[in-house]
Design an enzyme around this catalytic site. Structure first.
Site, PDB file in Angstrom:
ATOM      1  N   HIS B 265      -6.073  12.488  19.133  1.00 52.02           N
ATOM      2  CA  HIS B 265      -5.778  12.216  17.725  1.00 52.02           C
ATOM      3  C   HIS B 265      -4.382  11.602  17.567  1.00 52.02           C
ATOM      4  CE1 HIS B 265      -6.183  13.180  13.335  1.00 52.02           C
ATOM      5  NE2 HIS B 265      -4.866  13.249  13.414  1.00 52.02           N
ATOM      6  N   GLU B 266      -3.390  12.274  18.133  1.00 56.21           N
ATOM      7  CA  GLU B 266      -2.017  11.776  17.979  1.00 56.21           C
ATOM      8  C   GLU B 266      -1.829  10.451  18.712  1.00 56.21           C
ATOM      9  OE1 GLU B 266      -0.403  13.102  15.691  1.00 56.21           O
ATOM     10  OE2 GLU B 266      -1.595  14.937  15.527  1.00 56.21           O
ATOM     11  N   HIS B 269      -2.763   7.678  16.382  1.00 54.36           N
ATOM     12  CA  HIS B 269      -1.633   7.316  15.507  1.00 54.36           C
ATOM     13  C   HIS B 269      -0.618   6.469  16.277  1.00 54.36           C
ATOM     14  CE1 HIS B 269      -2.566   9.657  11.926  1.00 54.36           C
ATOM     15  NE2 HIS B 269      -2.653  10.796  12.593  1.00 54.36           N
ATOM     16  N   GLU B 295      -4.685   7.519   9.419  1.00 56.88           N
ATOM     17  CA  GLU B 295      -5.652   8.549   9.807  1.00 56.88           C
ATOM     18  C   GLU B 295      -6.919   7.907  10.367  1.00 56.88           C
ATOM     19  OE1 GLU B 295      -4.630  11.568   9.790  1.00 56.88           O
ATOM     20  OE2 GLU B 295      -6.442  12.785  10.042  1.00 56.88           O
TER      21      GLU B 295
END
Lengths: 506, 506
Positions: B265-266, B269, B295
């Site tokens: 997830h990170e 980003h 997101e």
């Protein structure tokens, strides 16, 4: 009125402190964890913070507040906190405001260029490349000194930055006496076969080195709730606040002393900063008194404690238990001699306790001559090599092991950056003796792995005062006598007299 | 003239960027390595940097430069870099200058108080304590909205900060359609027995979890020369420059999915920030386009790639090799079902892909009503519980698992902080489909552990543009059609139709 102005002064100083601390966090990150891709932006981020800090600190409003508070300061006893705050802030304010911005900028641009050249010139032994750059650095250093007229020696204003209240005139006699004592001592010791330190060069896994070192400095009193240890190429101590004083170290798996003694050294610096009076937090008083006094504490914990026989009588069995395969067959005596091996060497940062100061004295004398104009930069290399021959009996085979070895002259002004190392060594023995005179149980406590009496005495007499007193004042208050080399020489003669009884007569 | 003003604007923006980046480094350090003793000083250090950044950015000189450059901006095509820079800077400048300083200060003081109370009230289920504090927050949030007159809904100015160009009026229809689709989908799936995810809860040593996760994100294209991963209590991505984009994660030894999917997830980003056009470095354009678009990238890499069957057809054998004892006896099918388990749950941050948006929709509707005044804070808890019953078929047993669970309303303004999560999910499918339409080989490449075509398409169509376009513009440019939920719903129905064929008809 006074109260309000004092509050305003403190608020302005706190803002500067916050910016400086932020810059320190960025520097710490740069040395510890920053990925390579961050380097370019980090340089501009740091430059912005430094510029903001300079702008805020040199704001004429601070000068006016200091002027308005001068009468109040003079009405107070010398050792009153407010008097000290105003006095020390004024000293730093004048230093920051007296150098014209264009000279600061010219120096900064030149030093970037010089440093970048040195990074390449040192491994290439390219002294010729550095000569014109160093000539310019000497010239700029003199111009900076000239911003503080009235000096006796052009190096005095530069020394004042690092070791306030000290000058060439106060330092030279100390250093001359020291040299007179050290040169024959080194000759006598090195006439005998050197200690066998092969036991330090077995394979020591890093994690256990770290564990042991941190155990020792925790016992010294280094507070890990207000600090931490990380790894860097060059070890250092850095403070973000009294509540956050960090150290770094480096480990070599084939050199036990490298990581261990650098941990003890940096922890000594950190103990000083962690124990400054909280009342000084966020002001210029929340710093060490000088380069020399700071170094006295790193060397005290590294050498007078950490390389002492009583210390190892306690810790050597623990070290053996940590490294049973490496040290199980090595006696305490062999280990103790190994960590105190004396030899003529070319590199200052690798030098032992006895020869170390000779390296510093050479640099101090040569940079003084460069600034005086009695030595030309083009003749510096020959002068350097001649001094190594006369003082240490050894000649550098190349300039990387000679005049190009240290970053100081190539990454900053010439003058003021070396004397603190030796002043620190001299002070360390005088301070340690004073502590032992006050508490004769200290050596026995060290033999038990107990350091609280020592650390408490140091906190009471040195650490808590921060930058309140000038170094010579602080030493005299703490030890009851002016700074002198006698204790340091006596310490070396006693310690190395035991190690080399044939060479050193008590 | 224009050139000079543009250069001056960029220089001023660079200074602000340097200060903001410094503050980010301090925040990163605070979450990763800072010892507890550093906390107090860190708060004032950050406050000083934030204040300096605000002062510098709201300097009227920037307003004048923007005015002077307006005609130039209007003479350029909409997608010209200079036009975008002036447009986006003006948007941020107005946001920063239109809120009076005393309102900013009042909000900041109140939020500190509210946050401190919430930290205690949440574990104590003390909703009553938070009611008056939240009432004040709602009032202050409305006053902030009122600084931007002309809005249609009082939440619009707050949404504008996070998702510029979007409003309650544009978001509500999307979210209503989404709810109409999701509620029956969740009902249908959860009518069947849940997947067995016990294989994820064996013991997974942290170092191997980290190694595997970093191997995956390196394959995604996350550049460790321009970033690093550290551990924190709450994972995040943070950017200091395009050359230094860091991520953090957390590991649980008894939950393999926690650390792995937070890393993916990170990294999503971070891929966005690492691939912004270098020409935008140091300007407001070097950011993501919005919360939602940001997101969309974290969710795309975490879910559309990282929880997909093709991805695990490649990586599952590697994962089994990394954890032979834990996964040797677990089939790909079992593992794939485990990481895509669907269940009605109370906590948003623990929710699966299908139910997650229902949590967000509840919050979005309730905060809109609070700001409208159609819902009183004292009635919020009942409204919350009623919506959980109607939308998710489950009632919170206490407020820690209910209205008090998220920090957002208690540590910031009410409004604007939630819609981005669901907008991101909606966008992620539409963007991924567009990439696959352009390059139908992408799913097969993922099945080979190859991500370059996908990442290159995303860079070309999303990442490199930074904040140049409004989110809805960017989506339409990248995907060729306006933002809609169709692709996202189709994605969920296809994926979960395969997993639960009895429940979901295609």
């Amino acid at each position: 009125m006074v109260e309000q102005k004092l509050a305003e002064l403190k608020a302005r100083l706190l803002e500067v402190d916050n910016i400086n601390a932020a810059a320190s966090v960025l520097s710490w990150d740069q040395s510890t964890y920053m990925p390579p891709g961050g380097a370019q932006a980090r340089a501009r981020q740091l430059a912005t913070l430094q510029q903001l800090s300079h702008q805020k600190f040199t704001d004429p409003a601070i000068g006016r507040l200091l002027d308005d508070l001068q009468a109040y300061a003079e009405s107070l006893p010398y050792d009153h906190d407010d008097a000290a705050l105003i006095r020390v802030t004024r000293r730093e304010y004048e230093r920051a405001t007296k150098i014209p911005q264009d000279l600061v900028a010219a120096l900064s641009a030149h030093i970037s260029q010089s440093y970048a050249a040195w990074v390449e010139a040192r491994p290439a032994n390219d002294w010729a490349r550095m000569v014109p750059l160093l000539e310019k650095t000497v010239e700029l250093s003199r111009r900076i000194a000239d911003c503080f007229p009235g000096y006796e020696h052009p190096m005095d204003p530069l020394i004042e930055w690092a070791d306030p209240g000290m000058t060439v005139a106060t330092i030279r006699p100390l250093f001359a006496k020291l040299r007179d004592n050290l040169v024959p001592l080194v000759e006598a010791i090195t006439a005998h076969p050197p200690a066998d330190d092969s036991c330090l060069h077995r394979t020591y896994p890093e994690d256990r080195q770290r564990e042991f070192g941190e155990r020792v400095i925790r016992a010294f009193g280094y507070d890990f709730n207000r600090g931490r240890q990380d790894k860097t190429a060059h070890p250092f101590m850095i403070k973000f606040s009294i509540g956050d004083v960090r150290i770094t170290t480096r480990f070599k798996e084939n050199d036990l002393s490298e990581g261990l003694f650098s941990t003890l050294h940096e922890a000594g610096h950190a103990l000083y900063e962690q124990n400054v009076d909280w009342a000084y937090e966020g002001t210029p008083l929340a710093n060490g008194a000088s380069s020399g006094v700071h170094e006295s504490q790193s060397r005290l914990w590294e050498n007078l404690v950490g390389r002492s026989r009583p210390f190892w009588e306690h810790y050597y069995p623990h070290l053996q238990a940590t490294f049973p395969e490496q040290l199980g067959d090595v006696s305490l005596d062999t280990f103790y001699r190994a960590i105190n091996k004396v030899q003529r060497s070319l590199i200052r940062t690798d030098a032992d306790e006895v020869t170390y100061n000779l390296h510093v004295l050479i640099r101090f004398d040569l940079e003084a001559q460069l600034l005086e104009g009695s030595l030309a930069v083009k003749d510096l290399r020959d002068a350097w090599n001649a001094r190594y021959e006369s003082d240490l009996g050894i000649t550098p085979p190349d300039d990387a092991h000679g005049v190009l070895q240290d970053v100081h002259w190539f990454g900053g002004v010439v003058g003021g950056a070396f004397q603190g190392y030796t002043l620190g060594n001299i002070m360390s023995a005088q301070i340690f003796n004073a502590a032992v005179n006050a508490h004769p149980s200290i050596p026995d406590e060290i033999r038990q792995g107990q350091f609280e009496t020592l650390r408490t005495w140091l906190t009471e007499n040195i650490y808590r005062h921060g930058a309140k007193f000038l170094p010579l004042e602080l030493i005299e208050r703490a030890t009851g006598k002016p700074l002198d080399i006698a204790d340091y020489i006596a310490y070396l003669r006693r310690k190395y007299g035991e190690l080399y009884p044939e060479a050193v007569k008590a």
